[in-house]
Design a protein around this motif. Structure first.
Motif, PDB file in Angstrom:
ATOM      1  N   ASN A  69       0.829  -1.206   0.000  1.00 18.34           N
ATOM      2  CA  ASN A  69       0.000   0.000   0.000  1.00 18.34           C
ATOM      3  C   ASN A  69       0.869   1.264   0.000  1.00 18.34           C
ATOM      4  O   ASN A  69       0.557   2.246  -0.680  1.00 18.34           O
ATOM      5  CB  ASN A  69      -0.933   0.004   1.212  1.00 18.34           C
ATOM      6  N   ILE A  70       1.941   1.232   0.803  1.00 15.48           N
ATOM      7  CA  ILE A  70       2.860   2.378   0.859  1.00 15.48           C
ATOM      8  C   ILE A  70       3.487   2.613  -0.515  1.00 15.48           C
ATOM      9  O   ILE A  70       3.529   3.743  -1.024  1.00 15.48           O
ATOM     10  CB  ILE A  70       3.955   2.147   1.918  1.00 15.48           C
ATOM     11  N   PHE A  71       3.960   1.526  -1.128  1.00 10.51           N
ATOM     12  CA  PHE A  71       4.616   1.654  -2.437  1.00 10.51           C
ATOM     13  C   PHE A  71       3.632   2.153  -3.498  1.00 10.51           C
ATOM     14  O   PHE A  71       3.953   3.047  -4.290  1.00 10.51           O
ATOM     15  CB  PHE A  71       5.203   0.310  -2.853  1.00 10.51           C
ATOM     16  N   SER A  72       2.447   1.590  -3.519  1.00  7.84           N
ATOM     17  CA  SER A  72       1.447   1.994  -4.506  1.00  7.84           C
ATOM     18  C   SER A  72       1.074   3.462  -4.344  1.00  7.84           C
ATOM     19  O   SER A  72       0.971   4.206  -5.336  1.00  7.84           O
ATOM     20  CB  SER A  72       0.196   1.114  -4.364  1.00  7.84           C
ATOM     21  N   LEU A  73       0.886   3.891  -3.095  1.00  7.96           N
ATOM     22  CA  LEU A  73       0.546   5.287  -2.842  1.00  7.96           C
ATOM     23  C   LEU A  73       1.716   6.199  -3.209  1.00  7.96           C
ATOM     24  O   LEU A  73       1.518   7.292  -3.770  1.00  7.96           O
ATOM     25  CB  LEU A  73       0.165   5.484  -1.378  1.00  7.96           C
ATOM     26  N   LEU A  74       2.935   5.771  -2.925  1.00  7.32           N
ATOM     27  CA  LEU A  74       4.107   6.574  -3.267  1.00  7.32           C
ATOM     28  C   LEU A  74       4.186   6.794  -4.782  1.00  7.32           C
ATOM     29  O   LEU A  74       4.438   7.922  -5.235  1.00  7.32           O
ATOM     30  CB  LEU A  74       5.373   5.876  -2.754  1.00  7.32           C
ATOM     31  N   VAL A  75       3.979   5.739  -5.549  1.00  4.51           N
ATOM     32  CA  VAL A  75       4.009   5.878  -7.012  1.00  4.51           C
ATOM     33  C   VAL A  75       2.913   6.828  -7.478  1.00  4.51           C
ATOM     34  O   VAL A  75       3.138   7.720  -8.304  1.00  4.51           O
ATOM     35  CB  VAL A  75       3.851   4.502  -7.697  1.00  4.51           C
ATOM     36  N   HIS A  76       1.713   6.656  -6.916  1.00  4.25           N
ATOM     37  CA  HIS A  76       0.587   7.506  -7.304  1.00  4.25           C
ATOM     38  C   HIS A  76       0.881   8.984  -6.997  1.00  4.25           C
ATOM     39  O   HIS A  76       0.684   9.854  -7.861  1.00  4.25           O
ATOM     40  CB  HIS A  76      -0.678   7.071  -6.573  1.00  4.25           C
ATOM     41  N   LEU A  77       1.362   9.245  -5.791  1.00  3.47           N
ATOM     42  CA  LEU A  77       1.620  10.634  -5.393  1.00  3.47           C
ATOM     43  C   LEU A  77       2.732  11.258  -6.228  1.00  3.47           C
ATOM     44  O   LEU A  77       2.625  12.413  -6.658  1.00  3.47           O
ATOM     45  CB  LEU A  77       1.984  10.693  -3.913  1.00  3.47           C
ATOM     46  N   TYR A  78       3.784  10.492  -6.484  1.00  2.54           N
ATOM     47  CA  TYR A  78       4.908  11.067  -7.222  1.00  2.54           C
ATOM     48  C   TYR A  78       4.547  11.316  -8.681  1.00  2.54           C
ATOM     49  O   TYR A  78       4.909  12.346  -9.260  1.00  2.54           O
ATOM     50  CB  TYR A  78       6.129  10.145  -7.139  1.00  2.54           C
ATOM     51  N   THR A  79       3.825  10.391  -9.301  1.00  6.03           N
ATOM     52  CA  THR A  79       3.467  10.588 -10.710  1.00  6.03           C
ATOM     53  C   THR A  79       2.426  11.684 -10.886  1.00  6.03           C
ATOM     54  O   THR A  79       2.321  12.280 -11.961  1.00  6.03           O
ATOM     55  CB  THR A  79       2.952   9.274 -11.337  1.00  6.03           C
ATOM     56  N   GLU A  80       1.673  11.975  -9.839  1.00  3.25           N
ATOM     57  CA  GLU A  80       0.692  13.056  -9.921  1.00  3.25           C
ATOM     58  C   GLU A  80       1.321  14.424  -9.655  1.00  3.25           C
ATOM     59  O   GLU A  80       0.912  15.435 -10.249  1.00  3.25           O
ATOM     60  CB  GLU A  80      -0.441  12.816  -8.912  1.00  3.25           C
ATOM     61  N   THR A  81       2.324  14.486  -8.762  1.00  5.33           N
ATOM     62  CA  THR A  81       2.853  15.782  -8.327  1.00  5.33           C
ATOM     63  C   THR A  81       4.287  16.051  -8.786  1.00  5.33           C
ATOM     64  O   THR A  81       4.695  17.206  -8.896  1.00  5.33           O
ATOM     65  CB  THR A  81       2.818  15.893  -6.795  1.00  5.33           C
ATOM     66  N   GLY A  82       5.053  14.996  -9.020  1.00  7.40           N
ATOM     67  CA  GLY A  82       6.458  15.166  -9.359  1.00  7.40           C
ATOM     68  C   GLY A  82       7.319  15.520  -8.162  1.00  7.40           C
ATOM     69  O   GLY A  82       8.498  15.851  -8.306  1.00  7.40           O
ATOM     70  N   VAL A  83       6.757  15.439  -6.957  1.00  6.65           N
ATOM     71  CA  VAL A  83       7.474  15.792  -5.726  1.00  6.65           C
ATOM     72  C   VAL A  83       7.857  14.511  -4.986  1.00  6.65           C
ATOM     73  O   VAL A  83       6.997  13.643  -4.767  1.00  6.65           O
ATOM     74  CB  VAL A  83       6.594  16.677  -4.820  1.00  6.65           C
ATOM     75  N   PRO A  84       9.142  14.341  -4.598  1.00  3.90           N
ATOM     76  CA  PRO A  84       9.545  13.164  -3.815  1.00  3.90           C
ATOM     77  C   PRO A  84       8.665  13.001  -2.571  1.00  3.90           C
ATOM     78  O   PRO A  84       8.255  13.984  -1.949  1.00  3.90           O
ATOM     79  CB  PRO A  84      10.995  13.475  -3.444  1.00  3.90           C
ATOM     80  N   VAL A  85       8.380  11.772  -2.217  1.00  2.00           N
ATOM     81  CA  VAL A  85       7.380  11.467  -1.184  1.00  2.00           C
ATOM     82  C   VAL A  85       8.067  11.014   0.110  1.00  2.00           C
ATOM     83  O   VAL A  85       8.927  10.130   0.095  1.00  2.00           O
ATOM     84  CB  VAL A  85       6.421  10.365  -1.680  1.00  2.00           C
ATOM     85  N   GLY A  86       7.673  11.638   1.232  1.00  2.00           N
ATOM     86  CA  GLY A  86       8.202  11.272   2.540  1.00  2.00           C
ATOM     87  C   GLY A  86       7.152  10.588   3.402  1.00  2.00           C
ATOM     88  O   GLY A  86       5.987  10.437   3.005  1.00  2.00           O
ATOM     89  N   SER A  87       7.549  10.184   4.612  1.00  2.00           N
ATOM     90  CA  SER A  87       6.665   9.426   5.500  1.00  2.00           C
ATOM     91  C   SER A  87       5.440  10.237   5.912  1.00  2.00           C
ATOM     92  O   SER A  87       4.322   9.693   5.985  1.00  2.00           O
ATOM     93  CB  SER A  87       7.438   8.958   6.743  1.00  2.00           C
ATOM     94  N   ASN A  88       5.599  11.534   6.183  1.00  2.00           N
ATOM     95  CA  ASN A  88       4.458  12.355   6.603  1.00  2.00           C
ATOM     96  C   ASN A  88       3.427  12.477   5.491  1.00  2.00           C
ATOM     97  O   ASN A  88       2.214  12.445   5.745  1.00  2.00           O
ATOM     98  CB  ASN A  88       4.939  13.748   7.022  1.00  2.00           C
ATOM     99  N   THR A  89       3.909  12.608   4.263  1.00  2.00           N
ATOM    100  CA  THR A  89       2.992  12.681   3.120  1.00  2.00           C
ATOM    101  C   THR A  89       2.205  11.392   2.990  1.00  2.00           C
ATOM    102  O   THR A  89       0.994  11.415   2.693  1.00  2.00           O
ATOM    103  CB  THR A  89       3.779  12.952   1.824  1.00  2.00           C
ATOM    104  N   LEU A  90       2.866  10.265   3.221  1.00  3.23           N
ATOM    105  CA  LEU A  90       2.177   8.973   3.134  1.00  3.23           C
ATOM    106  C   LEU A  90       1.155   8.822   4.252  1.00  3.23           C
ATOM    107  O   LEU A  90       0.062   8.279   4.033  1.00  3.23           O
ATOM    108  CB  LEU A  90       3.205   7.837   3.181  1.00  3.23           C
ATOM    109  N   MET A  91       1.485   9.303   5.454  1.00  2.00           N
ATOM    110  CA  MET A  91       0.516   9.275   6.553  1.00  2.00           C
ATOM    111  C   MET A  91      -0.709  10.096   6.201  1.00  2.00           C
ATOM    112  O   MET A  91      -1.854   9.655   6.382  1.00  2.00           O
ATOM    113  CB  MET A  91       1.157   9.820   7.828  1.00  2.00           C
ATOM    114  N   ASN A  92      -0.466  11.314   5.680  1.00  2.00           N
ATOM    115  CA  ASN A  92      -1.575  12.193   5.298  1.00  2.00           C
ATOM    116  C   ASN A  92      -2.373  11.617   4.128  1.00  2.00           C
ATOM    117  O   ASN A  92      -3.541  11.944   3.943  1.00  2.00           O
ATOM    118  CB  ASN A  92      -1.051  13.577   4.932  1.00  2.00           C
ATOM    119  N   GLY A  93      -1.711  10.736   3.351  1.00  2.00           N
ATOM    120  CA  GLY A  93      -2.391  10.120   2.212  1.00  2.00           C
ATOM    121  C   GLY A  93      -3.237   8.925   2.581  1.00  2.00           C
ATOM    122  O   GLY A  93      -3.916   8.362   1.714  1.00  2.00           O
TER     123      GLY A  93
END
Length: 349
Positions: free
Chosen positions: A8-32
């Motif tokens: 789930n973490i990996f899938s969300l990380l890919v989704h967030l990065y491909t949508e925003t172009g911003v590297p993804v950290g732990s807090n962003t994943l928590m908020n996601g």
């Protein structure tokens, strides 16, 4: 073996990065929406990094997917996004215009797809194998140049300006037109191709003292008919992302778009449906930071065509794949409708 949370973490990380172009950290994943502590998520990110599915960006504490990570995501986790009715209607409206030739639809499809995605789009029409040569015209431009207009029964129109050798006279051109009308009109393009290499050279030797020049002229005129026409749109879109370290790299990729043979080998998928190749999977160093999405489509009784998109490896694969699936079906239906209208007009005439 990844746990469900790590997936789930990996899938969300890919989704967030491909949508925003911003590297993804732990807090962003928590908020996601990841239900775990920041420390737990960081530990899972380390695990994903060890497996080379993600990598750390030096200037940031966030992570981004690696090429191997994108491959894993596409093969095991990705689901094509739903395409809204508004987007489908936009595609249909973009196609809704009058076309004088079938290849105009193929050309327009590349532009529509490029406009929809902001990537570089390619479009290759249905196979030419069963097309027949139905019309050939020569239009003089001046004493040294002519336009050859070639029409086939599937609604394809090709025109080309070519220079007439000094050894070829106007009467030679008239003889050439007569030979084409007598020997080639009504024949399939495969038959024409064969006759240009067997029967036509013998005929030219009989009628022309300069038969070698006339044979070269024949080949110049018909060369483009047998070359598969790949339409390219949005080539400059590749400059909109930080893919290339310098302009010379971009120029090298851009030059590929004019090489029909290399481009055809690149975009024609090895299997039916949608195919995604990432970076080095394309076996071309110029494309190591790019991804290619290709899709074949079928036009009843007329063969298969191909559409393709070239963009950064960070493209939103689920969104683009969903769009490509819809687009290829709309293009297929539009071409089938066009062919039906050609058939109706031919039968009524």
């Amino acid at each position: 073996m990844l746990s469900e949370r790590q997936l789930n973490i990996f899938s969300l990380l890919v989704h967030l990065y491909t949508e925003t172009g911003v590297p993804v950290g732990s807090n962003t994943l928590m908020n996601g929406g990841i239900k775990a502590s920041s420390a737990t998520i960081r530990n899972d990110l380390v695990k994903l990094e060890e497996l080379e599915l993600i990598q750390k960006v030096h200037s940031s504490s966030g992570r981004v997917p690696s090429a191997e990570g994108y491959r894993f995501y596409i093969d095991h986790l990705m689901k094509p996004s739903h395409v809204s009715l508004n987007e489908i209607d936009r595609i249909r409206q973009s196609f809704n215009r009058k076309y004088s030739a079938t290849n105009e639809i193929i050309e327009v499809s590349a532009k529509i797809l490029s406009d929809l995605t902001n990537y570089t789009a390619f479009s290759l029409g249905p196979e030419v194998k069963e097309r027949k040569l139905t019309s050939f015209k020569i239009i003089p431009l001046n004493s040294h140049q002519l336009i050859a207009v070639i029409v086939t029964d599937k609604g394809y129109v090709k025109s080309q300006v070519f220079t007439v050798p000094e050894e070829v006279s106007s009467s030679d051109i008239e003889k050439m037109i007569n030979i084409i009308n007598d020997r080639l009109i009504g024949k399939s393009l495969l038959t024409v191709y064969h006759q240009l290499r067997t029967e036509i050279p013998l005929i030219l030797q009989r009628y022309f003292t300069n038969s070698s020049h006339m044979l070269l002229l024949f080949e110049d005129v018909f060369h483009q008919v047998f070359d598969e026409q790949i339409y390219v749109s949005g080539g400059m879109n590749l400059l909109n992302s930080d893919i290339f370290s310098d302009i010379s790299e971009f120029k090298s990729v851009y030059s590929l778009f004019t090489d029909t043979e290399r481009l055809s080998k690149l975009i024609v998928p090895s299997e039916a449906g949608v195919e995604i190749r990432i970076g080095n999977e394309m076996n071309n160093k110029l494309l190591s930071n790019l991804s290619l999405i290709t899709a074949s489509y079928d036009v009843s009784e007329h063969g298969n065509g191909v559409i393709a998109l070239l963009g950064p490896t960070s493209m939103s694969y689920s969104k683009v794949t969903g769009l490509v699936n819809v687009f290829k079906n709309e293009l297929s239906e539009h071409l089938e409708s066009h062919y039906r209208s050609l058939g109706n007009s031919n039968s009524s005439s």
